[in-house]
Design a protein around this motif. Structure first.
Motif, mmCIF file in Angstrom:
data_model
loop_
_atom_site.group_PDB
_atom_site.id
_atom_site.type_symbol
_atom_site.label_atom_id
_atom_site.label_comp_id
_atom_site.label_asym_id
_atom_site.label_seq_id
_atom_site.Cartn_x
_atom_site.Cartn_y
_atom_site.Cartn_z
ATOM 1 N N GLY A 129 0.822 -1.203 0.000
ATOM 2 C CA GLY A 129 0.000 0.000 0.000
ATOM 3 C C GLY A 129 0.848 1.242 0.000
ATOM 4 N N GLY A 130 0.169 2.364 0.185
ATOM 5 C CA GLY A 130 0.881 3.637 0.215
ATOM 6 C C GLY A 130 1.528 3.862 1.562
ATOM 7 N N GLU A 131 2.118 5.041 1.679
ATOM 8 C CA GLU A 131 2.804 5.368 2.922
ATOM 9 C C GLU A 131 2.533 6.823 3.270
ATOM 10 N N VAL A 132 2.252 7.067 4.560
ATOM 11 C CA VAL A 132 2.061 8.430 5.036
ATOM 12 C C VAL A 132 3.173 8.731 6.029
ATOM 13 N N THR A 140 -6.984 0.275 5.568
ATOM 14 C CA THR A 140 -6.595 0.657 4.213
ATOM 15 C C THR A 140 -5.369 -0.071 3.682
ATOM 16 N N HIS A 183 -2.474 0.934 4.193
ATOM 17 C CA HIS A 183 -1.404 1.939 4.081
ATOM 18 C C HIS A 183 -0.567 1.951 5.349
ATOM 19 N N THR A 212 1.944 3.955 8.050
ATOM 20 C CA THR A 212 2.173 5.303 8.576
ATOM 21 C C THR A 212 3.525 5.348 9.266
ATOM 22 N N ASN A 228 -0.667 12.668 -2.338
ATOM 23 C CA ASN A 228 -0.562 11.339 -1.737
ATOM 24 C C ASN A 228 -1.954 10.917 -1.231
ATOM 25 N N GLU A 229 -2.546 9.952 -1.946
ATOM 26 C CA GLU A 229 -3.899 9.517 -1.584
ATOM 27 C C GLU A 229 -3.947 9.004 -0.138
ATOM 28 N N ALA A 230 -2.869 8.296 0.247
ATOM 29 C CA ALA A 230 -2.827 7.721 1.592
ATOM 30 C C ALA A 230 -2.866 8.831 2.643
ATOM 31 N N ALA A 279 -6.353 10.043 2.969
ATOM 32 C CA ALA A 279 -7.149 9.018 3.646
ATOM 33 C C ALA A 279 -6.871 9.016 5.147
ATOM 34 N N PHE A 280 -5.624 9.271 5.505
ATOM 35 C CA PHE A 280 -5.258 9.298 6.930
ATOM 36 C C PHE A 280 -5.993 10.429 7.644
#
Lengths: 258, 227
Positions: free
Chosen positions: A32-35, A58, A60, A62, A230-232, A235-236
């Motif tokens: 997944g993505g990363e925040v 999700t 993602h 963090t 950044n979608e993630a 979302a966060f």
């Protein structure tokens, strides 16, 4: 330099090269993505729980960096790689927007904080009388110049009219986490800490400071420029506003945001 | 605006701390260095390693253990209790203790090297002239090792001036007591008062440069004049 060479150079060099090679592969990156989140120190326990929730919901990841709000803000202005900024005040996220480091309109209050006068000694803290009596040698607060929980502590002391009397006994933690450490190690008998830091601690004594003694500690979050696409990250922040995050915060002693 | 009154107290405090620490270090470090240089005990390198540990350990490790050791649960709390206190953390004395631990290798090593450099010969000659061990130490060893002492004092002083992590962890940021130069710079940077930060930081740069030049000069003279 006068320090004698302690090692022969060649084996050390060989070992160094080996270590660099062995570690050069990046550890498995999540699918997944990363925040990357810069988080005020008082919110560290909550942020970890919320990051766990976020991962479950999700997928993602963090990455959390903790510090005082002032310290993190300075890092943001110098191009620190953060996507979102969870401050302990409104001023810094606002400043991040006006100075062009954050996305306009992304700012919102995610929580309101509470401060507590805490001691690890049972019976030592007994309401505001403890501060008026001043029967302690050291009072720990967070650095009021960089940490909103510290300035709320100073406001409280002023409101009670004891600031001048206690001023010489104040020791400052670099952020609220270090302040708690000063009190918890017993080096300072009493200190102003965050209510959230006392979740799960039933020993010692405490006084939850009434909110009319200091300005509301409204904690704002903002989407930074780096996280704009950044979608993630979006979302966060979405999750941070939602009921699940609110439940986590309530459990830790935070008031609702807006 | 820039107020001199804000900038100078940390500078004065830092110089006080460094001077006190250097004196304590020379008093404690000299016998240790002498023993390390002269002893034939096999485990002396173990002691040398313990003295050298702060070179390698992060200041956070030292700061963490010092915070516990200076507090009410450690020996520092006991000592503070003798004077009606509770903890040696957040005091000037506590910072001196921390700095002594942290800067010890920078003082012991040059003195030990200097003691080792002149070998056994001068001391043996002095002994044949019926000099007591005490005389031999003060009239032969110490004068011969003078450049080592000079280097040790300069390095111990400078390293204490440059200390940050340990002070941040045990200091509590008290003006005139524990708010030293490096912590003041940190505060200025964190609160975006960069003009003040620059003044202090440039001062530190110049100071550090001069220290290194001084040490290198002493070192070269030691090599030229030594055995």
């Amino acid at each position: 330099m006068p320090l004698r060479p302690m090692f022969r150079l060649r084996p050390v060099l060989a070992a160094g090269i080996f270590i660099v090679l062995a570690l050069s592969g990046r550890p498995g990156t999540a699918l997944g993505g990363e925040v990357r989140a810069a988080v005020a120190a008082n919110f560290s326990a909550a942020a970890k729980d919320i990051a766990g929730l976020f991962a479950k919901e999700t997928g993602h990841k963090t990455v959390l960096s903790f510090g005082s709000t002032g310290q993190l803000y300075t890092q943001v202005t110098q191009g620190a790689p953060f996507d979102v900024f969870l401050a302990a005040d409104r001023a810094r996220p606002q400043k991040a927007v006006t100075e062009g480091f954050a996305v306009p309109d992304s700012r919102f209050t995610y929580a309101t904080g509470r401060i507590v006068v805490y001691s690890r000694d049972a019976g030592r803290v007994d309401g505001e009388a403890t501060l008026r009596a001043g029967k302690f040698t050291r009072l720990a607060i967070a650095n009021p110049a960089t940490a909103p929980y510290g300035s709320a502590a100073v406001e409280t002391l002023r409101a009670l009219g004891v600031y001048d009397a206690l001023r010489g006994r104040i020791v400052q933690g670099n952020n609220i986490a270090q302040t708690f450490q000063f009190v918890d190690s017993g080096n300072a008998e009493v200190g102003f800490v965050a209510l959230s830091q006392l979740a799960g601690i039933s020993t010692g004594s405490k006084w939850v400071v009434p909110q009319n003694l200091h300005a509301v500690i409204a904690q704002d979050a903002v989407l930074l420029k780096r996280g704009a696409r950044n979608e993630a990250a979006r979302a966060f922040l979405q999750l941070l506003r939602g009921p699940q995050a609110r439940a986590v915060m309530e459990k830790l002693g935070y008031g609702p945001g807006s | 605006m820039l107020e001199g009154s804000d900038i100078w107290p940390p500078v004065r405090l830092t110089l006080q701390l460094a001077a006190t620490t250097t004196v304590v270090l020379l008093i404690l470090g000299t016998p240790i260095a002498w023993w390390l240089a002269r002893s034939r005990q096999r485990w002396k390198e173990g002691v040398a390693a313990v003295v050298a540990l702060p070179l390698v350990l992060p200041p956070t490790v030292i700061g963490f253990y010092l915070l516990l050791a200076l507090g009410p649960d450690g020996p520092g709390g006991w000592v503070a209790g003798l004077f009606g206190g509770r903890s040696l953390a957040f005091t000037f004395e506590g910072l001196v203790i921390g700095s002594v631990v942290y800067s010890m290798p920078f003082v012991v090593q040059p003195i030990r090297n200097a003691f080792e450099a002149f070998g056994d010969r001068p001391l043996e000659v002095a002994a044949t002239l019926r000099a007591t061990p005490w005389d031999r130490f003060w009239t032969v060893a110490v004068p011969l090792a003078r450049p080592g002492f000079l280097t040790a004092a300069v390095l111990g002083f400078a390293h204490t001036v440059g200390e940050f992590g340990v002070v941040l962890m045990i200091g509590g940021n008290i003006p005139d007591e524990t708010k030293v130069l490096s912590v003041a710079i940190y505060d200025y940077v964190e609160t975006l008062q960069w003009a003040q930060a620059h003044i202090l930081a440039v001062g530190m740069l110049v100071f550090s440069f001069l220290v290194i030049v001084a040490v290198m000069t002493v070192d070269r003279r030691l090599k030229r004049g030594g055995s």
